[in-house]
Design a protein around this motif. Structure first.
Motif, PDB file in Angstrom:
ATOM      1  N   LYS A  52       1.215  -1.309   0.207  1.00  0.00           N
ATOM      2  CA  LYS A  52       0.149  -0.131  -0.082  1.00  0.00           C
ATOM      3  C   LYS A  52       0.847   1.081  -0.133  1.00  0.00           C
ATOM      4  CE  LYS A  52      -0.568  -0.054   5.027  1.00  0.00           C
ATOM      5  NZ  LYS A  52      -1.687  -0.168   6.235  1.00  0.00           N
ATOM      6  N   ASP A  53       2.253   1.001   0.210  1.00  0.00           N
ATOM      7  CA  ASP A  53       3.020   2.233   0.285  1.00  0.00           C
ATOM      8  C   ASP A  53       4.287   1.987  -0.448  1.00  0.00           C
ATOM      9  OD1 ASP A  53       1.402   3.565   2.310  1.00  0.00           O
ATOM     10  OD2 ASP A  53       2.265   2.432   3.589  1.00  0.00           O
ATOM     11  N   ASP A  54       4.826   2.910  -1.142  1.00  0.00           N
ATOM     12  CA  ASP A  54       6.249   2.775  -1.687  1.00  0.00           C
ATOM     13  C   ASP A  54       7.333   2.464  -0.670  1.00  0.00           C
ATOM     14  OD1 ASP A  54       5.098   3.719  -3.929  1.00  0.00           O
ATOM     15  OD2 ASP A  54       6.005   5.781  -3.973  1.00  0.00           O
ATOM     16  N   LEU A  55       8.081   1.585  -0.897  1.00  0.00           N
ATOM     17  CA  LEU A  55       9.310   1.262  -0.085  1.00  0.00           C
ATOM     18  C   LEU A  55      10.537   1.816  -0.588  1.00  0.00           C
ATOM     19  CD1 LEU A  55       8.417  -2.310   0.812  1.00  0.00           C
ATOM     20  CD2 LEU A  55       8.332  -0.483   2.291  1.00  0.00           C
ATOM     21  N   VAL A  56      10.490   3.206  -0.040  1.00  0.00           N
ATOM     22  CA  VAL A  56      11.831   3.858  -0.852  1.00  0.00           C
ATOM     23  C   VAL A  56      12.688   4.525   0.480  1.00  0.00           C
ATOM     24  CG1 VAL A  56      12.318   6.058  -2.003  1.00  0.00           C
ATOM     25  CG2 VAL A  56      10.266   4.803  -2.675  1.00  0.00           C
ATOM     26  N   ASP A  57      12.199   4.969   1.463  1.00  0.00           N
ATOM     27  CA  ASP A  57      12.814   5.664   2.456  1.00  0.00           C
ATOM     28  C   ASP A  57      13.056   4.799   3.961  1.00  0.00           C
ATOM     29  OD1 ASP A  57      12.930   8.086   0.805  1.00  0.00           O
ATOM     30  OD2 ASP A  57      10.912   8.382   1.481  1.00  0.00           O
ATOM     31  N   GLY A  58      13.876   5.231   4.606  1.00  0.00           N
ATOM     32  CA  GLY A  58      14.113   4.668   6.030  1.00  0.00           C
ATOM     33  C   GLY A  58      15.128   3.417   5.988  1.00  0.00           C
ATOM     34  N   ASP A  59      14.837   2.662   6.937  1.00  0.00           N
ATOM     35  CA  ASP A  59      15.862   1.518   7.098  1.00  0.00           C
ATOM     36  C   ASP A  59      15.076   0.433   6.537  1.00  0.00           C
ATOM     37  OD1 ASP A  59      17.380   2.932   8.675  1.00  0.00           O
ATOM     38  OD2 ASP A  59      16.394   2.034  10.904  1.00  0.00           O
ATOM     39  N   LEU A  60      13.819   0.487   6.045  1.00  0.00           N
ATOM     40  CA  LEU A  60      13.205  -0.924   5.435  1.00  0.00           C
ATOM     41  C   LEU A  60      13.425  -2.135   6.178  1.00  0.00           C
ATOM     42  CD1 LEU A  60      13.921   0.223   1.629  1.00  0.00           C
ATOM     43  CD2 LEU A  60      11.994   0.613   3.337  1.00  0.00           C
ATOM     44  N   ASP A  61      13.394  -1.942   7.506  1.00  0.00           N
ATOM     45  CA  ASP A  61      13.413  -3.326   8.189  1.00  0.00           C
ATOM     46  C   ASP A  61      12.038  -3.775   8.338  1.00  0.00           C
ATOM     47  OD1 ASP A  61      11.849  -1.629   9.841  1.00  0.00           O
ATOM     48  OD2 ASP A  61      13.376  -1.660  11.372  1.00  0.00           O
ATOM     49  N   GLU A  62      11.908  -4.896   9.035  1.00  0.00           N
ATOM     50  CA  GLU A  62      10.771  -5.805   8.808  1.00  0.00           C
ATOM     51  C   GLU A  62       9.441  -5.155   9.613  1.00  0.00           C
ATOM     52  OE1 GLU A  62      11.134  -9.978  10.200  1.00  0.00           O
ATOM     53  OE2 GLU A  62      13.259  -9.988   9.752  1.00  0.00           O
ATOM     54  N   ALA A  63       9.668  -4.291  10.633  1.00  0.00           N
ATOM     55  CA  ALA A  63       8.645  -3.574  11.089  1.00  0.00           C
ATOM     56  C   ALA A  63       8.181  -2.400   9.861  1.00  0.00           C
ATOM     57  CB  ALA A  63       9.180  -2.821  12.307  1.00  0.00           C
ATOM     58  N   GLY A  64       9.004  -1.945   9.249  1.00  0.00           N
ATOM     59  CA  GLY A  64       8.644  -1.066   8.373  1.00  0.00           C
ATOM     60  C   GLY A  64       7.986  -1.426   6.978  1.00  0.00           C
ATOM     61  N   VAL A  65       8.511  -2.619   6.464  1.00  0.00           N
ATOM     62  CA  VAL A  65       7.978  -3.474   5.338  1.00  0.00           C
ATOM     63  C   VAL A  65       6.489  -3.906   6.024  1.00  0.00           C
ATOM     64  CG1 VAL A  65       9.745  -3.911   4.232  1.00  0.00           C
ATOM     65  CG2 VAL A  65       8.895  -5.352   5.632  1.00  0.00           C
ATOM     66  N   ARG A  66       6.360  -4.453   7.295  1.00  0.00           N
ATOM     67  CA  ARG A  66       5.130  -4.715   7.404  1.00  0.00           C
ATOM     68  C   ARG A  66       3.829  -3.806   7.561  1.00  0.00           C
ATOM     69  NH1 ARG A  66       2.470  -8.178  11.336  1.00  0.00           N
ATOM     70  NH2 ARG A  66       4.082  -9.610  11.661  1.00  0.00           N
ATOM     71  N   ALA A  67       4.472  -2.689   7.854  1.00  0.00           N
ATOM     72  CA  ALA A  67       3.367  -1.547   7.939  1.00  0.00           C
ATOM     73  C   ALA A  67       2.983  -1.159   6.490  1.00  0.00           C
ATOM     74  CB  ALA A  67       4.172  -0.236   8.564  1.00  0.00           C
TER      75      ALA A  67
END
Length: 270
Positions: free
Chosen positions: A118-133
């Motif tokens: 549902k979101d672009d995965l471009v910024d930040g650490d892109l860890d498991e918590a981030g991709v889950r969200a």
């Protein structure tokens, strides 16, 4: 992206060889004689060239697939990381009554969890918590892998160059959010006809399919083509792949995601 020791000529020749398999409908010799069997950067350069050609011909990228998520398969190919390929719009055969066997050369099937973003995965650490969200929902999926390399005689460079041995895919109808289930806890059973032919679970995919998704998000960004909202990610096999010749019916049961099935047409390549 790391640098490659293979020259542009070798990359072009490898792309031409794989293109010939697609054009003629016949598997070809491996490309490791051109790229070596460890130059993963060269292999991705071939994949990118073939992707460029597909896009120029009118195809649309709808997501990615992750391969080599099984430690056993990694050991077999002498690598310590997954790989990825590109999913194009015409590879999604979910709406078809039958999988068109005539489009395939040496098909095999494996059951997976597919994530839709549902979101672009471009910024930040892109860890498991981030991709889950960033996951809108997940579905059960059957990935139909295929190799343009004769007899599946592949090393890591062969499969990466060949779009990670991508073929087609089928998505199941039931959509669950990650608040409704844990990907690593699912169990999987895969049937060919009435026969149970493969079993596994979420932990078979790098310990957790979300671990695989996080790896892909970071790697895709490094390659300059980050994952985008709306894209589909096939996160990796939950058990061994199985042959899927014409006329086969494959059915997978993946925990709370339910069933997904694919019937392969009896049509073969001419």
């Amino acid at each position: 992206m790391t640098s490659t020791s293979a020259g542009r000529g070798a990359v072009a020749l490898a792309a031409a060889r794989i293109s010939e398999a697609l054009r003629a409908g016949r598997p070809v010799a491996p490309v490791r004689d051109l790229l070596g069997d460890r130059d993963i950067a060269a292999a991705y350069a071939v994949q990118q060239e073939l992707t460029r050609r597909r896009l120029a011909a009118g195809a649309t990228v709808v997501g990615r697939k992750i391969g080599l998520t099984s430690p056993a398969v990694q050991r077999q190919l002498g690598v310590d990381r997954p790989d990825f390929g590109v999913l194009f719009d015409d590879m999604d055969v979910s709406a078809l009554a039958e999988v068109p066997s005539g489009r395939l050369l040496q098909p095999k099937a494996e059951a997976e969890i597919a994530f839709v973003l549902k979101d672009d995965l471009v910024d930040g650490d892109l860890d498991e918590a981030g991709v889950r969200a960033s996951v809108a929902y997940a579905v059960a999926a059957i990935e139909i892998v295929d190799s343009r390399v004769a007899d599946w005689d592949i090393t890591i460079t062969d499969t990466v160059a060949d779009n990670a041995s991508s073929g087609l895919f089928v998505l199941g109808p039931r959509r669950l959010t990650l608040d409704e289930f844990e990907p690593r806890e699912v169990t999987m059973r895969l049937y060919a006809g009435d026969d149970l032919v493969s079993e596994g679970d979420g932990a078979a995919c790098l310990g957790d399919p979300l671990t695989a998704l996080a790896w892909l998000a970071r790697t895709a960004r490094e390659f300059g083509e980050p994952l985008r909202a709306g894209q589909v990610v096939l996160s990796g096999a939950l058990g061994p792949m199985v042959p899927a010749p014409p006329g086969t019916r494959i059915r997978a049961e993946i925990g709370p995601l339910g069933e997904v099935a694919a019937t392969f047409s009896k049509e073969e390549r001419p």
